[in-house]
Design a protein around this motif. Structure first.
Motif, PDB file in Angstrom:
ATOM      1  N   ALA A 190       0.888  -1.298  -0.078  1.00  0.00           N
ATOM      2  CA  ALA A 190      -0.115   0.074  -0.100  1.00  0.00           C
ATOM      3  C   ALA A 190       0.989   1.176   0.038  1.00  0.00           C
ATOM      4  O   ALA A 190       1.783   1.047   0.739  1.00  0.00           O
ATOM      5  CB  ALA A 190      -0.854   0.020   1.254  1.00  0.00           C
ATOM      6  N   THR A 191       0.855   2.239  -0.941  1.00  0.00           N
ATOM      7  CA  THR A 191       1.489   3.416  -1.022  1.00  0.00           C
ATOM      8  C   THR A 191       0.959   4.621  -0.867  1.00  0.00           C
ATOM      9  O   THR A 191      -0.250   5.012  -0.834  1.00  0.00           O
ATOM     10  CB  THR A 191       2.302   3.313  -2.275  1.00  0.00           C
ATOM     11  N   TYR A 192       1.626   5.675  -0.236  1.00  0.00           N
ATOM     12  CA  TYR A 192       1.151   6.992  -0.127  1.00  0.00           C
ATOM     13  C   TYR A 192       2.392   7.988  -0.791  1.00  0.00           C
ATOM     14  O   TYR A 192       3.617   7.792  -0.155  1.00  0.00           O
ATOM     15  CB  TYR A 192       0.724   7.388   1.140  1.00  0.00           C
ATOM     16  N   HIS A 196      -0.127  12.997  -2.307  1.00  0.00           N
ATOM     17  CA  HIS A 196      -1.197  12.626  -1.526  1.00  0.00           C
ATOM     18  C   HIS A 196      -1.955  11.404  -2.374  1.00  0.00           C
ATOM     19  O   HIS A 196      -3.230  11.666  -2.095  1.00  0.00           O
ATOM     20  CB  HIS A 196      -2.083  13.921  -0.970  1.00  0.00           C
ATOM     21  N   SER A 198      -2.908   7.654  -3.143  1.00  0.00           N
ATOM     22  CA  SER A 198      -2.621   6.278  -2.332  1.00  0.00           C
ATOM     23  C   SER A 198      -2.814   5.156  -3.554  1.00  0.00           C
ATOM     24  O   SER A 198      -3.642   5.377  -4.577  1.00  0.00           O
ATOM     25  CB  SER A 198      -3.787   5.880  -1.365  1.00  0.00           C
ATOM     26  N   SER A 349      -9.794   5.188   7.975  1.00  0.00           N
ATOM     27  CA  SER A 349      -8.992   4.822   6.705  1.00  0.00           C
ATOM     28  C   SER A 349      -8.765   3.362   6.708  1.00  0.00           C
ATOM     29  O   SER A 349      -8.817   2.699   7.958  1.00  0.00           O
ATOM     30  CB  SER A 349      -7.899   5.505   6.476  1.00  0.00           C
ATOM     31  N   ARG A 353      -3.093   1.584   4.515  1.00  0.00           N
ATOM     32  CA  ARG A 353      -2.940   3.089   3.988  1.00  0.00           C
ATOM     33  C   ARG A 353      -2.493   3.881   5.049  1.00  0.00           C
ATOM     34  O   ARG A 353      -1.500   4.621   4.754  1.00  0.00           O
ATOM     35  CB  ARG A 353      -4.258   3.374   3.390  1.00  0.00           C
ATOM     36  N   MET A 357       0.941   6.102   4.929  1.00  0.00           N
ATOM     37  CA  MET A 357       0.899   7.502   5.193  1.00  0.00           C
ATOM     38  C   MET A 357       1.990   7.788   6.368  1.00  0.00           C
ATOM     39  O   MET A 357       2.597   8.940   6.374  1.00  0.00           O
ATOM     40  CB  MET A 357      -0.604   7.981   5.631  1.00  0.00           C
TER      41      MET A 357
END
Length: 379
Positions: A190-192, A196, A198, A349, A353, A357
């Protein structure tokens, strides 16, 4: 500048005559390695000079090896022992079961854009090969070939060539993008990022396939027959190749979807294998065997190729800290529902994620302070 090495793998095209020559030298080379390995195990002598003095004549006379081939045998055995000693911290005798042949560039082998030339016991043999993807490596002002390994896999002949070249190092001042990457089982990543945004790569299909392999492995282990043991080994190798391909695709997509001079921030999961006591027994196979390290290594070298950087940070509280108000509480995260709900400000959330973050925030702190943060901050 920083030096990088990648392994180029090419398939050699052989006819009936060349097949005989290659099989002979690979078999003799492996036998010679086992002979030297046995001597080293008895003497604990890992110095090429003294091994050469004691065994060189024997390798030439008993195995019919040429001078350079004999030197390569010593280097192959010494390197294998040093790897074992570094990893296992004890003297374990390696066995060279599979036919192989280590080739020194411009002595044992040479390579042009359409011809592979190799030294055998019967003289030089020139063979065509499948050259897809190799063209760029023939600029020898940039790329340097190293000692290659010739192997036989399922009747096909492959040459593994280490290719070394220089890449520009990425400075902190060059960083233009930060990506927090949370690795897990529900989602592979999972990326951020700095925009901003995701991103998620689902782990559902991987989890199902690994469960299939696990079930099949248990069934075969119950059989306890020679054929079931052979099948077990083949399945393990197949699963490993498949998982490595998945990690290759994921790491490639991460690098190619971000610009040069990106900072990728990962959790340091080096202790994941020691955490089994906190995992239910039925879940241990998945949590402990999940190939986090392989994905990490592939991302590191692909990032370097793209003049980007990977840092690893302390994973504590990355899934418990609210990225909005900074409140840290274990109850913030519902693992069963994969949901994060801040008990202080109410921010909600996906829990993976949230991890991404917080890793992104640690990457920003790294750029500001020029040092890897000890843990996620509550600022």
């Amino acid at each position: 500048m920083e030096e990088m090495t990648v392994t180029a793998k090419i398939q050699i095209s052989v006819n009936a005559d060349s097949k005989v020559f290659l099989d002979e030298i690979m078999s003799v080379y492996s036998d010679a390695c086992n002979y030297v390995s046995d001597y080293v195990f008895r003497t604990h002598d890992l110095k090429q000079f003294s091994l050469n003095k004691a065994l060189y004549s024997t390798l030439r006379e008993m195995f019919g090896l040429k001078s350079q081939m004999a030197q390569s045998v010593f280097k192959t055995v010494i390197a294998r022992y040093k790897t074992i000693l570094e990893n296992q911290k004890e003297w374990i005798q390696p066995s060279f079961k599979k036919p192989q042949y280590d080739l020194v560039w411009n002595r044992d082998y040479s390579l042009t854009q359409n011809c592979f030339s190799v030294n055998t016991l019967n003289g030089r043999v020139k063979l065509p090969y499948f050259a897809e993807g190799m063209a760029k490596y023939f600029d020898h002002d940039i790329y340097k070939f190293g000692t290659a390994k010739l192997v036989n896999k399922h009747g096909k002949y492959f040459l593994h060539i280490p290719v070394t070249y220089d890449v520009e190092e990425s400075n902190v001042s060059d960083i233009c993008n930060v990506v927090g990457i949370d690795r897990g089982i529900n989602f592979v990543v999972a990326t951020y990022d700095s925009k901003h945004k995701s991103g998620f790569v689902s782990g559902k299909a991987i989890k199902q396939k690994r469960a299939h392999y696990s079930k099949l492995r248990k069934e075969l282990q119950m059989c306890q027959t020679p054929s079931s043991r052979r099948r077990l080994k083949a399945i393990g190798q197949r699963e490993n190749r498949w998982m490595q391909d998945v990690n290759h695709q994921v790491s490639k997509a991460l690098v190619e979807s971000n610009p040069k001079h990106t900072l990728f921030v990962l959790e340091d999961l080096s202790g994941v294998r020691n955490a089994t006591e906190r995992v239910r027994t039925k879940d241990r196979y998945v949590s402990v065997s999940w190939s986090f390290y392989d994905l990490e290594q592939k991302l590191i070298y692909k990032a370097k190729q793209n003049q980007s950087t990977v840092i690893k940070v302390d994973p504590r509280y990355t899934s418990q800290c609210c990225p909005v108000c900074g409140h840290i509480e274990k109850a913030n995260r519902d693992k069963k529902l994969h949901l994060f709900t801040c008990k202080n400000c109410g921010y909600k959330s996906n829990d993976d994620r949230i991890g991404a973050m917080n890793l992104y925030r640690m990457g920003i702190n790294y750029l500001e302070d020029s040092q890897v943060p000890d843990t996620v901050t509550t600022e």
